[in-house]
Design an enzyme around this catalytic site. Structure first.
Site, PDB file in Angstrom:
ATOM      1  N   HIS A  52       6.935   0.906  68.810  1.00 53.27           N
ATOM      2  CA  HIS A  52       6.676  -0.086  67.761  1.00 53.27           C
ATOM      3  C   HIS A  52       5.348  -0.794  68.033  1.00 53.27           C
ATOM      4  CE1 HIS A  52      11.168  -0.598  66.437  1.00 53.27           C
ATOM      5  NE2 HIS A  52      10.777   0.663  66.455  1.00 53.27           N
ATOM      6  N   GLU A  54       4.520  -3.900  68.184  1.00 49.92           N
ATOM      7  CA  GLU A  54       4.565  -5.010  69.148  1.00 49.92           C
ATOM      8  C   GLU A  54       4.524  -4.506  70.589  1.00 49.92           C
ATOM      9  OE1 GLU A  54       6.625  -4.419  66.582  1.00 49.92           O
ATOM     10  OE2 GLU A  54       7.760  -6.212  66.023  1.00 49.92           O
ATOM     11  N   CYS A  82      12.308  -6.411  65.686  1.00 48.37           N
ATOM     12  CA  CYS A  82      13.658  -5.914  65.945  1.00 48.37           C
ATOM     13  C   CYS A  82      14.124  -6.481  67.289  1.00 48.37           C
ATOM     14  CB  CYS A  82      13.669  -4.381  65.975  1.00 48.37           C
ATOM     15  SG  CYS A  82      12.933  -3.667  67.466  1.00 48.37           S
ATOM     16  N   CYS A  85      11.967  -5.459  70.331  1.00 49.09           N
ATOM     17  CA  CYS A  85      10.677  -6.143  70.414  1.00 49.09           C
ATOM     18  C   CYS A  85      10.859  -7.614  70.789  1.00 49.09           C
ATOM     19  CB  CYS A  85       9.910  -5.975  69.109  1.00 49.09           C
ATOM     20  SG  CYS A  85       9.352  -4.257  68.889  1.00 49.09           S
TER      21      CYS A  85
END
Lengths: 145, 145
Positions: A52, A54, A82, A85
């Site tokens: 992801h 992040e 999410c 993260c």
């Protein structure tokens, strides 16, 4: 620079993901008014369901600073993080988190409810450029249907 | 091989972390009775607060299989996963998760309560070799005080 201006830079990252056929989420990390990391979602490219925006931005920032904590930095991300993260941001002791659109499907609030998953010292702000951030997501999934 | 035997291999990984001055957590990923990934906590070595054993093992497994999902694999980890690692395991669609000791301080249950952070199809088992797994943690923190 304002939060809106920095979020626009995160949106530019999200657009790169969009153009590459990735779910369009982008993130930047800012410290002392300087962008120290930029990343966009690369789950498909890296064949890694945890790649992801992040997470990739955090790794870049840790490497750049030679530090595993970021209490004086701000992360801008186009979508509500999410659970994974949030956990990563907790460990990083991120000073401030600014996100754009809500994510009712995979956002952290779905699981944590009233309990904050972030470090007690982390400041959280949301809704910055949220229409643009959400719009990019909508366009992406509309095109895929 | 039994769950205990595989957990012993995760414990061997945790011992490597211990010997390197890292919080002693180890993980392995097994598929078709074959270990496809081994990792131990490397937060200090990598100067990355997110370099937990589970995350490093997942990355190895994704690369090894060329797949971003692991529905037929089992992850063995010596300690209850944190929120970040649960989120990563969710995204990986891990088939089965077996952990040893509980982690009252940073384990996922502290934040998620009754809501499971895992994929609905993921089977979770805990308590395997939990005394050994917890003992290694206790020894580590005792030596540091």
């Amino acid at each position: 620079m304002t939060d809106e201006q920095y979020m626009q830079q995160a949106l530019n990252e999200a657009q790169k993901a969009f153009d590459a056929g990735e779910v369009p989420v982008g993130a930047i990390i800012v410290m002392n008014d300087k962008v120290i990391a930029r990343a966009h979602n690369q789950v498909e490219l890296l064949n890694d369901s945890t790649a992801h925006a992040e997470i990739l931005a955090l790794t870049t920032a840790f490497n750049f600073l030679g530090s595993k904590y970021l209490p004086k930095a701000t992360l801008y991300v186009t979508l509500e993080p999410c659970l994974m993260c949030c956990g990563a941001l907790y460990w990083s002791k991120m000073g401030r988190i600014v996100y754009g659109a809500n994510d009712e499907k995979n956002g952290y609030k779905k699981t944590t409810g009233d309990k904050s998953p972030f470090h007690p010292k982390t400041e959280v702000l949301n809704g910055i450029l949220k229409e643009d951030c959400a719009g990019l997501m909508k366009d992406f999934f509309k095109a895929r249907r």
